[in-house]
Design an enzyme around this catalytic site. Structure first.
Site, PDB file in Angstrom:
ATOM      1  N   ASP A  77      25.399  14.843  41.281  1.00  0.00           N
ATOM      2  CA  ASP A  77      26.678  15.079  40.397  1.00  0.00           C
ATOM      3  C   ASP A  77      27.283  13.372  39.968  1.00  0.00           C
ATOM      4  OD1 ASP A  77      28.961  16.758  39.286  1.00  0.00           O
ATOM      5  OD2 ASP A  77      30.079  15.458  40.493  1.00  0.00           O
TER       6      ASP A  77
ATOM      7  N   GLU B 116      23.168  14.085  36.620  1.00  0.00           N
ATOM      8  CA  GLU B 116      24.113  14.634  35.939  1.00  0.00           C
ATOM      9  C   GLU B 116      24.833  13.429  35.359  1.00  0.00           C
ATOM     10  OE1 GLU B 116      28.093  16.291  34.813  1.00  0.00           O
ATOM     11  OE2 GLU B 116      27.666  15.045  36.531  1.00  0.00           O
TER      12      GLU B 116
END
EC number: 2.4.99.16
Length: 746
Positions: A473, A502
Site C-alpha cells: 500500500d 499500489e
C-alpha cells in the site's frame, strides 16, 4: 523470416560424384556433332578466374565487438530494449514474447542481415531468429523472441523446480552479417536485364552458391547442399541463356534456403543484452480481491446486527474466484485494527460501537503486522485458507500497509520510528486537506535498518504461512532504497515472492519502484475511458514501459469508482472488464463488481458504504441476473487459451471510423506460441454503454503477420459466431446485445 538454425555440419565429399556427372554430360555433348558446348562447374569457374589473375571477391571477415562501444565488421547499435542506465535489465515473464530492435548496417551498398540469439542463465542458446528490416532508411531491424517456455505452474506444485531453473539473467545478442546472396542478386538482376557484364555477374553467383553449399555453420542438410551445388553448376554453364543461368539462383527454392539457412559473412555479434526473467504470474495474472470479514457475513435475525465473516467463511470467496478463472486472491490487511481514532462508516471521524474500523488502521493491544485479527480467526486459520487456495490453484496476495494505528505495539516499543510534533505528540498521517487520524506514518530517517529488519521478519512469517505475493500500500510514500533493501533480502531467501505496488504517482517514482523489484503496479487505467485516452494509453502500457512497469488494469477498487462505471450500468461493467482483461496481461476485479455495486459516495470517486469501513453482506444469488460474472469467467478462459494475451509487447491499435468504437489486436507468431500456430486476437469494443454504434475496422494484414491473399475466418470467442474479415470490416455493437467482439483468427 523463419528462425535460422545454426549447427556444425560434417559434410561428406561429393567431388567424385560431381566429377562423374560432369564427365558424363561432357561425353554426351561430344557425341552430338551439332554442338560443341562446354559445361563448367562452379569450381571450374573459380579456377578459371584464378588462372586469369582475377580476384574473386573475398567474404567479409567476422569481427567481434569485444568491448562496450566497439564496432564489429557489421555495425550493430541502438539495441532496444537496453539496460536502463546500464544497470537495470529489462524484465519479462518466463515465455513472454517480446520485441528486439536494432540498427544494423554496413558501408556502401552492401546488403546486411541480422539475427537475434537468446541464451539462458547457463549460456546455452535456446532460440535463434532472423530479424526483419522494417525501416531501410533508418536501418532498423526487429524480431519477436522469448526467454524459455511459458508455464502456469505455481511455486508449491510438482514440477516447479524445472521452472525455477529457468529464472534469472538471460541474454539476447544481435548478430549483424553481410548478406552476400541478396547483394549479388540485386546487381545480377539488373546486369542480366540490361545485358551488362553478364558472365562475370553470373560466374560470381555460381562461386557464391558453391561457397554457400560448403559453409559448415549454415545448418544446411545434405539435400540442401546438393540443391545449391546443382544451382551453382547450372549458373556457371555458359551454354545456357543468361536468363536461365540467373533463374538457377533466383527462384523460390533458393529464396527459401536463404530465409532459413542463409550464407552469413562477417558475423558481428553485439554485446549481450541482459534480461531479468521472472516466474509465472509476474506479468500474466488475473487478480480477485475480497474482504474476509465480508465473506460469509450475515445479519442476525433477532438483533438486526451484522455478524462478520471470518477466514473460515472466506473459503467461499476462494471458490468464487477459482470458478471465475482468477489466479490470485488479494486480501486486505488481516491484522488487528486499532481502537484510538477508529474511523466510522464512510470514513467518518467518530466510529459507532459496532463499526469494525479500517483494516488499514493497523495494530492494537492484540498485536501488529505479525498477528491475525482474532475477529477473523487464528494464524492456523490463515494457513488453512492458504492451503485451500493452493488446492484450487490460487495464490494468496496479502496487503502490506506499512503504517500503524496509535495502538500499534511499535508505538511503545519503537517511539523513534514515528515523527513527533514539538509538543511531544506523534503526528498522524496527512495529505492536506485530507487527514488520517487513525494512522501514524513511519519516520524512515530515524532507524531505517531497524525497520527493514523488522519488516523482513514479518514478511518471512507470512510467507511461511502460505503468502506468495505482497501488495504494498502506497510504496511511493516510503524511501525507494528501503524497498530495494527489503525486497532484495526477502527474495534472496524466497525468490518466488512477487510484489505489487499500489502507487498512483509520478512516472519517475513508478519506474524506480519497478527497478527495485515491484513486479506489477496499479495504474491510471480507471481514468482512461474515451477512445482517444485509450488509444494513447494502451500502447504506452504495452510498449517500452512494459519492460519495467507491468501495469495491472483494475476497473474498480475499494477506493476507486469512476463516473464511467457509475453511469453505464451492466454494459459499462462489461466494457471495462473486456478492456482490462484484453488491454493488459495483468488485470484485477474487486468483488461486488458482479453485483453492479456502482453507487458513489457524494463528492468522491469511491463507493458509498465503502467496504474499508464496514462489513458488507452480499446476496451472491443475484449475480446471475446481471451476467457480469459470466463475462469475467469467459474473459479469463479466453486469456488462458490464447498465447497472444500473454505479452506486454504485441498490441496494435486499429483504425476505426466511429469515435465510440475502439479496436486493437494482439499477435504472436507461430514460433513463439508454444503450439506451433500463430495466435491473433482482434478486440472491438463499443465504449458507449447506452447506444449502438457502427464502424469500419481497418487491418494492416501484412503488419499483423496475417495472409493477404484470402479472407480471414474469425471466431468471436464471446459468442461463438464466425465471420470473414479482410482489410476493411464492418461491425455493429450495442449495449443490449454485444458490447464487444473478441475475434480469434482461425
Amino acid at each position: 523470416m523463419a528462425a535460422v538454425q545454426h549447427r556444425a555440419t560434417t559434410r561428406t565429399s561429393n567431388t567424385d560424384n560431381s566429377t562423374t556427372k560432369t564427365k558424363s554430360k561432357a561425353t554426351s555433348a561430344r557425341k552430338s556433332p551439332a554442338t560443341k558446348r562446354k559445361r563448367v562447374s562452379a569450381e571450374t569457374a573459380r579456377a578459371a578466374a584464378a588462372l586469369k589473375g582475377l580476384a574473386v571477391e573475398a567474404p567479409a571477415p567476422s569481427i567481434e565487438a569485444n568491448e562496450p562501444g566497439q564496432f564489429g565488421r557489421i555495425n550493430v547499435m541502438d539495441i532496444t530494449p537496453a539496460e536502463e542506465r546500464g544497470i537495470f535489465p529489462a524484465r519479462v515473464e518466463l515465455g513472454e514474447p517480446f520485441e528486439m530492435t536494432a540498427q544494423v548496417f554496413i558501408e556502401g551498398r552492401t546488403k546486411v542481415g541480422a539475427t537475434a540469439i537468446v541464451r539462458n542463465p547457463r549460456g546455452k542458446e535456446t532460440m535463434r531468429r532472423a530479424m526483419t528490416c522494417v525501416n531501410p532508411g533508418l536501418d532498423r531491424w526487429t524480431v519477436m523472441v522469448k526467454c524459455g517456455e511459458h508455464s502456469d505452474l505455481k511455486p508449491w506444485e510438482d514440477g516447479y523446480a524445472a521452472v525455477k531453473r529457468q529464472l534469472g539473467e538471460w541474454t539476447v545478442t544481435i548478430e549483424g552479417w553481410e548478406d552476400a546472396y541478396v547483394s549479388w542478386l540485386h546487381d545480377a538482376r539488373i546486369k542480366v536485364r540490361v545485358m551488362d557484364d553478364v558472365d562475370n555477374a553470373l560466374n560470381s553467383g555460381a562461386e557464391l552458391l558453391a561457397r554457400w553449399a560448403e559453409t559448415p555453420d549454415t545448418g544446411l542438410t545434405a539435400r540442401d547442399r546438393k540443391t545449391l551445388e546443382k544451382a551453382a553448376e547450372t549458373m556457371a554453364d555458359q551454354t545456357l541463356s543468361a536468363e536461365d543461368r540467373l533463374a538457377a539462383g533466383d527462384n523460390p527454392t533458393i529464396a527459401a534456403l536463404h530465409e532459413t539457412h542463409p550464407l552469413r559473412d562477417g558475423i558481428s555479434p553485439s554485446q549481450p543484452q541482459r534480461f531479468k526473467v521472472e516466474r509465472p504470474k509476474s506479468s500474466f495474472a488475473a487478480w480477485y480481491q475480497f474482504f474476509p470479514r465480508s465473506e460469509g457475513a450475515t445479519i442476525d435475525p433477532n438483533t438486526g446486527k451484522i455478524i462478520q465473516g471470518t477466514l473460515k467463511t472466506s473459503m467461499a470467496g476462494l471458490e468464487r474466484a477459482a470458478a471465475e478463472g482468477f489466479d490470485i486472491v488479494y486480501l486486505p490487511p488481516v491484522f488487528p485494527i486499532g481502537v484510538t481514532n477508529r474511523k466510522g462508516r464512510n470514513n467518518t471521524l467518530v466510529a459507532g460501537p459496532d463499526d469494525p474500523g479500517s483494516p488499514f488502521g493497523i495494530g492494537s493491544e492484540l498485536g501488529g503486522h505479525d498477528t491475525v485479527d482474532p475477529l477473523l480467526g487464528t494464524m492456523d486459520d490463515f494457513k488453512a485458507l492458504c492451503q485451500r487456495a493452493h488446492e484450487l490453484g490460487l495464490e494468496i496476495a496479502l496487503d502490506f500497509a506499512l503504517q500503524c494505528s496509535p495502538d500499534h505495539p511499535w508505538v511503545k516499543a519503537h517511539p523513534n520510528w514515528f515523527r513527533h510534533k514539538p509538543d511531544g505528540s506523534i503526528a498522524f498521517a496527512e495529505n492536506p486537506p485530507k487527514k488520517y487520524q487513525d494512522i501514524y506514518p513511519i519516520d524512515f530517517n530515524a532507524d531505517m535498518p531497524g525497520i527493514e529488519k523488522e519488516v523482513e521478519r514479518i514478511m518471512n512469517l507470512w510467507i511461511e504461512a502460505g503468502v506468495t505475493i505482497f501488495r504494498i500500500d502506497n510504496p511511493h510514500t516510503k524511501p525507494v532504497r528501503f524497498w530495494q533493501d527489503v525486497i532484495a533480502a526477502v527474495t534472496k531467501k524466497h525468490p518466488e515472492i512477487l510484489f505489487l505496488a499500489e502507487a498512483f504517482t509520478r512516472p519517475g517514482m513508478m519506474r524506480a519502484l519497478s527497478y527495485v523489484g515491484f513486479t506489477q503496479s496499479h495504474c491510471y487505467f480507471p481514468w482512461r475511458n474515451t477512445k482517444d485516452e485509450l488509444e494513447e494509453y494502451l500502447p504506452v502500457t504495452n510498449g517500452d514501459d512494459g519492460y519495467y512497469q507491468h501495469n495491472t488494469f483494475w476497473p474498480t477498487t475499494p477506493d476507486i469508482l469512476t463516473a464511467y462505471v457509475r453511469d453505464n450500468g451492466v454494459a459499462g461493467h462489461c466494457v471495462r472488464a473486456v478492456l482490462a482483461a484484453m488491454g493488459s496481461p495483468s488485470w484485477g476485479i474487486y468483488n461486488g463488481y458482479e453485483l453492479i455495486e456502482n453507487k458513489q459516495r457524494p463528492g468522491f470517486e469511491e463507493q458509498i458504504d465503502n467496504e474499508k469501513y464496514e462489513v458488507k453482506v452480499r446476496d451472491w444469488s443475484k449475480a446471475k441476473q446481471y451476467g457480469v460474472a459470466e463475462m469475467l469467467t469467459a474473459l479469463n478462459k479466453i486469456r488462458r487459451a490464447h498465447p497472444a494475451a500473454l505479452s506486454y509487447h504485441n498490441l496494435t491499435v486499429l483504425p476505426t471510423s466511429d469515435p465510440n468504437i475502439l479496436a486493437f489486436a494482439r499477435h504472436t507468431p507461430a514460433e513463439l506460441t508454444g503450439t506451433g500456430q500463430a495466435d491473433t486476437l482482434i478486440v472491438v469494443v463499443n465504449l458507449d454503454g447506452h447506444n449502438a454504434h457502427q464502424s469500419m475496422i481497418h487491418l494492416e494484414l501484412s503488419e499483423l503477420g496475417l495472409p493477404t491473399d484470402r479472407p480471414l475466418n474469425v471466431r468471436d470467442e464471446l459468442t461463438g459466431r464466425e465471420f470473414q474479415w479482410g482489410w476493411d470490416n464492418y461491425v455493429s455493437l450495442a449495449p443490449w446485445a454485444d458490447v464487444a467482439h473478441i475475434l480469434s483468427v482461425q
